[in-house]
Every structure is written in structure tokens, then in C-alpha cells.
Design an enzyme around this catalytic site. Structure first.
Site, short mmCIF file in Angstrom:
data_model
loop_
_atom_site.label_atom_id
_atom_site.label_comp_id
_atom_site.label_asym_id
_atom_site.label_seq_id
_atom_site.Cartn_x
_atom_site.Cartn_y
_atom_site.Cartn_z
N LEU A 1 -25.85 30.71 4.98
CA LEU A 1 -26.20 30.28 6.33
C LEU A 1 -25.68 31.27 7.36
O LEU A 1 -26.41 31.72 8.24
CB LEU A 1 -25.63 28.88 6.60
CG LEU A 1 -25.74 28.37 8.04
CD1 LEU A 1 -27.19 28.28 8.50
CD2 LEU A 1 -25.04 27.03 8.16
N TYR A 2 -24.40 31.61 7.27
CA TYR A 2 -23.81 32.50 8.26
C TYR A 2 -24.49 33.87 8.26
O TYR A 2 -24.79 34.43 9.31
CB TYR A 2 -22.31 32.66 8.03
CG TYR A 2 -21.55 31.36 8.06
CD1 TYR A 2 -21.90 30.32 8.94
CD2 TYR A 2 -20.48 31.13 7.20
CE1 TYR A 2 -21.21 29.12 8.96
CE2 TYR A 2 -19.79 29.93 7.21
CZ TYR A 2 -20.16 28.94 8.09
OH TYR A 2 -19.47 27.75 8.11
N ARG A 3 -24.77 34.40 7.08
CA ARG A 3 -25.45 35.70 7.00
C ARG A 3 -26.86 35.62 7.60
O ARG A 3 -27.28 36.51 8.32
CB ARG A 3 -25.51 36.20 5.56
CG ARG A 3 -24.17 36.53 4.94
CD ARG A 3 -23.44 37.56 5.72
NE ARG A 3 -22.28 38.04 4.97
CZ ARG A 3 -21.25 38.64 5.49
NH1 ARG A 3 -21.23 38.88 6.79
NH2 ARG A 3 -20.25 39.03 4.75
N ALA B 1 -22.64 28.04 2.64
CA ALA B 1 -22.05 28.43 3.92
C ALA B 1 -22.27 29.92 4.19
O ALA B 1 -22.75 30.30 5.26
CB ALA B 1 -20.57 28.08 3.95
N PHE C 1 -24.25 36.66 11.23
CA PHE C 1 -22.80 36.85 11.23
C PHE C 1 -22.44 37.97 10.27
O PHE C 1 -22.95 38.03 9.14
CB PHE C 1 -22.07 35.56 10.83
CG PHE C 1 -22.00 34.55 11.93
CD1 PHE C 1 -20.88 34.48 12.76
CD2 PHE C 1 -23.05 33.68 12.16
CE1 PHE C 1 -20.82 33.55 13.79
CE2 PHE C 1 -23.00 32.75 13.19
CZ PHE C 1 -21.89 32.68 14.00
#
Length: 188
Positions: free
Chosen positions: A156-158, A153, A162
Site C-alpha cells: 500500500l505505502y509503495r 502495508a 512512499f
């Protein structure tokens, strides 16, 4: 799981509501949660579908649902918004650094992929489609903290740009620390 063709499909609020029992099952498997709160979770998700700017997408392999993501526009009257605002105020951050974000954001409420299908780009496709033309200037989400951000997670966000808005925040009624992450919209 072998390589399969994935289709992302947008859901209307009524379709989302109808599919909620199955979608919550995916959530519980992906998060490793017991099914003791399934009925409450279904009710909460259905209630979320009535919020301003609601949007939901699913990932399909044929007619099998492998993932779900949904969200809506942030609203000051919502519990999550009040919690994040409280956390930001108590963090010592200057109000001008976060007030603009809290006035105009899309809350990514949930993103979950069947455990056997994780790590194959489905989460990225779900978020990308969910945020496509989102009617806000920012996207915000919360995710449980993990040591050294060592999970799929966070990766993915990085990779989607994000960054930290608030770290190690414990929402009321939950002892686990969470990261609040955000990014400007639109996605590039």
C-alpha cells in the site's frame, strides 16, 4: 468478508477520544497484539488528539467501524520526531537531505483495518482522506520491517508513492526494526 460499501468519515478530536477504546481494539486485532496494554494505548491515542494539526478518519460499513487512521503535524518536541532525527543523523545521510522534511511533515501515526476487511482498498481510502489537504510538505510514517516488504502495508505505502527515508531503525525500547517512509504532499 463480502463486498460492502465503505464510507470514510472525518472525526473531530472529541469524537476520536470518545471512540478510542473501540479504535484501539481494531489496532490490537490488526497488529496481533495482546490487550495487556490497552489502557495505556487508549491514553496515548487520546493524548495524540491534542497535537497541532491532528486529523483522524474512520472507515464505516453502515455503522460498523472497519478501520482507522490518524496523524498530526510533526513537532521536534515529540518522541517519534527525536527518534527519527537521531536515526537519520546516525545513518550517515547528509543533513540537507532530511532537515527540510523534518521541518514540515505530517506524521501518519496509525493506519489499521480489521483483519477480515484488509486487502479491499480501505487502507488506501483512509490514507488518501487523512492526507487530503494536510498542512505540510511531506508525509512520514513508520512500519515494522518485513522480509522483502512482503505484506499488504508495504504494498500500500509503495503504491501511494512512499519511499525510504530510513530503514532498519530500532526505536528506543523496541527491538523490532522499522522502516521510516515518506513522500511529498499533496497526494496526486
Amino acid at each position: 468478508m463480502e463486498s460492502v460499501k465503505i464510507t470514510i468519515r472525518r472525526l473531530s478530536a472529541p469524537e476520536f477520544s470518545m471512540l478510542c477504546p473501540h479504535l484501539v481494539d481494531i489496532y490490537e486485532r490488526a497488529m496481533g497484539y495482546s490487550q495487556e496494554d490497552t489502557t495505556r494505548r487508549i491514553s496515548t491515542w487520546r493524548s495524540d488528539s491534542r497535537h497541532r494539526g491532528f486529523n483522524a478518519v474512520i472507515a464505516l460499513s453502515g455503522d460498523i467501524i472497519l478501520g482507522v487512521a490518524y496523524g498530526h503535524l510533526g513537532e521536534p518536541s515529540r518522541w517519534w520526531h527525536r527518534e527519527v532525527a537521531t536515526g537519520l543523523r546516525s545513518s550517515g545521510k547528509k543533513a540537507e537531505n532530511y532537515e527540510a522534511i523534518l521541518r514540515d511533515y505530517f506524521e501518519i501515526s496509525e493506519v489499521h483495518v480489521e483483519p477480515a476487511a484488509q486487502g479491499r482498498g480501505i487502507g488506501r481510502a483512509l490514507i488518501t482522506d487523512l492526507l487530503y489537504l494536510a498542512p505540510a510538505s511531506y508525509a512520514l510514517l513508520s512500519t515494522p520491517e518485513v522480509e522483502a516488504e512482503d505484506n499488504l502495508a508495504f504494498g500500500l505505502y509503495r503504491s501511494l508513492g512512499f519511499s525510504d527515508v530510513l530503514r532498519n531503525y530500532c526505536f528506543y525500547g523496541d527491538l523490532r526494526p522499522f522502516a521510516i517512509l515518506g513522500r511529498p504532499l499533496p497526494l496526486s
